[in-house]
Design a protein around this motif. Structure first.
Motif, PDB file in Angstrom:
ATOM      1  N   ALA A   1      -5.744 108.298  24.243  1.00 39.44           N
ATOM      2  CA  ALA A   1      -5.726 107.509  23.028  1.00 39.44           C
ATOM      3  C   ALA A   1      -6.826 106.456  23.109  1.00 39.44           C
ATOM      4  CB  ALA A   1      -4.379 106.832  22.854  1.00 39.44           C
ATOM      5  N   VAL A  12       0.165 104.610  32.873  1.00 39.54           N
ATOM      6  CA  VAL A  12      -0.919 104.788  31.905  1.00 39.54           C
ATOM      7  C   VAL A  12      -2.213 104.306  32.536  1.00 39.54           C
ATOM      8  CG1 VAL A  12      -1.832 104.152  29.642  1.00 39.54           C
ATOM      9  CG2 VAL A  12       0.616 104.537  29.922  1.00 39.54           C
ATOM     10  N   TYR A 130      -4.817 107.143  28.961  1.00 42.96           N
ATOM     11  CA  TYR A 130      -4.146 108.440  29.117  1.00 42.96           C
ATOM     12  C   TYR A 130      -3.112 108.315  30.219  1.00 42.96           C
ATOM     13  CZ  TYR A 130      -7.742 108.709  32.726  1.00 42.96           C
ATOM     14  OH  TYR A 130      -8.559 108.428  33.786  1.00 42.96           O
ATOM     15  N   ARG A 131      -2.183 109.235  30.246  1.00 46.25           N
ATOM     16  CA  ARG A 131      -1.142 109.219  31.265  1.00 46.25           C
ATOM     17  C   ARG A 131      -1.744 109.477  32.629  1.00 46.25           C
ATOM     18  NH1 ARG A 131       3.985 112.500  28.871  1.00 46.25           N
ATOM     19  NH2 ARG A 131       4.774 110.800  27.589  1.00 46.25           N
ATOM     20  N   ARG A 134      -1.969 113.027  35.203  1.00 51.40           N
ATOM     21  CA  ARG A 134      -1.844 114.155  34.283  1.00 51.40           C
ATOM     22  C   ARG A 134      -3.243 114.678  33.963  1.00 51.40           C
ATOM     23  NH1 ARG A 134       0.711 114.317  28.245  1.00 51.40           N
ATOM     24  NH2 ARG A 134       0.409 116.531  27.968  1.00 51.40           N
ATOM     25  N   LEU A 136      -5.892 116.076  31.668  1.00 57.00           N
ATOM     26  CA  LEU A 136      -6.105 116.081  30.224  1.00 57.00           C
ATOM     27  C   LEU A 136      -6.379 117.504  29.745  1.00 57.00           C
ATOM     28  CD1 LEU A 136      -8.473 113.032  29.587  1.00 57.00           C
ATOM     29  CD2 LEU A 136      -6.066 113.224  28.996  1.00 57.00           C
ATOM     30  N   ALA A 140      -8.850 117.143  24.731  1.00 57.05           N
ATOM     31  CA  ALA A 140      -8.733 115.698  24.931  1.00 57.05           C
ATOM     32  C   ALA A 140      -9.841 115.198  25.853  1.00 57.05           C
ATOM     33  CB  ALA A 140      -7.358 115.350  25.500  1.00 57.05           C
ATOM     34  N   HIS A 141     -10.151 115.981  26.870  1.00 59.43           N
ATOM     35  CA  HIS A 141     -11.245 115.621  27.766  1.00 59.43           C
ATOM     36  C   HIS A 141     -12.573 115.598  27.003  1.00 59.43           C
ATOM     37  CE1 HIS A 141     -13.405 115.185  31.518  1.00 59.43           C
ATOM     38  NE2 HIS A 141     -14.189 116.170  31.141  1.00 59.43           N
ATOM     39  N   ALA A 144     -12.718 112.470  24.943  1.00 54.23           N
ATOM     40  CA  ALA A 144     -13.000 111.298  25.781  1.00 54.23           C
ATOM     41  C   ALA A 144     -14.481 111.231  26.130  1.00 54.23           C
ATOM     42  CB  ALA A 144     -12.144 111.338  27.049  1.00 54.23           C
TER      43      ALA A 144
END
Length: 163
Positions: A1, A12, A130-131, A134, A136, A140-141, A144
């Protein structure tokens, strides 16, 4: 996010992408816009009608945090969670609003922005979060990496490491 001023949360991971200062935005013909290109003090803005973001936004929280130790008091004529609506309120050439730098410098015709430059005024960070622990997903990667490329600055983590 992609989040502004995300407080620390267990589990996080934060990567700071861009330090953000608060900007006063106004019509380009506003007297404070014509007064110069440098910063301005919050005290200069309170003499004008204010259209403020609601108290849930990071920029408003910065204002409130600064004013908690100041004699300056804000008297907004409008409060909203819509930055587009707040921008539309500036057409009267008197009203001032506030937004973090990345949103204030969108090149909107007819608007100007000046950084809030009070001594001790807080700054915030736009972070990619991001978590932790985990992997990605590839999309999502890719997002980013695109964001990192768009800001064209080295990424530093909350611990100050460059990554």
């Amino acid at each position: 996010a992609l989040v502004y001023n995300l407080p620390p949360h267990p589990g996080v991971e934060h990567q700071v992408l861009l330090e953000q200062r608060l900007n006063a935005i106004m019509h380009a013909q506003h007297p404070l816009a014509r007064a110069g290109r440098g910063g301005l003090r919050l005290r200069e803005c309170v003499e004008w009608p204010l259209a403020l973001p609601d108290r849930d936004t990071g920029g408003r929280q910065m204002i409130e945090r600064f004013l908690a130790r100041s004699s300056v008091r804000l008297r907004p004529v409008i409060e909203s969670n819509s930055f587009e609506f707040l921008r539309s309120c500036l057409d009267d050439r008197e009203t001032i609003s506030f937004q973090i730098a990345i949103g204030a410098t969108t090149g909107t015709p007819g608007l100007a922005s000046r950084v809030v430059d009070d001594a001790g005024f807080p700054r915030g960070d736009l972070v990619l979060a991001y978590r932790a622990e985990r992997q990605l997903p590839s999309i999502a990667h890719a997002f980013a990496e695109a964001v990192r490329g768009a800001v064209r600055q080295p990424v530093r983590t909350r611990a100050g490491r460059t990554g």
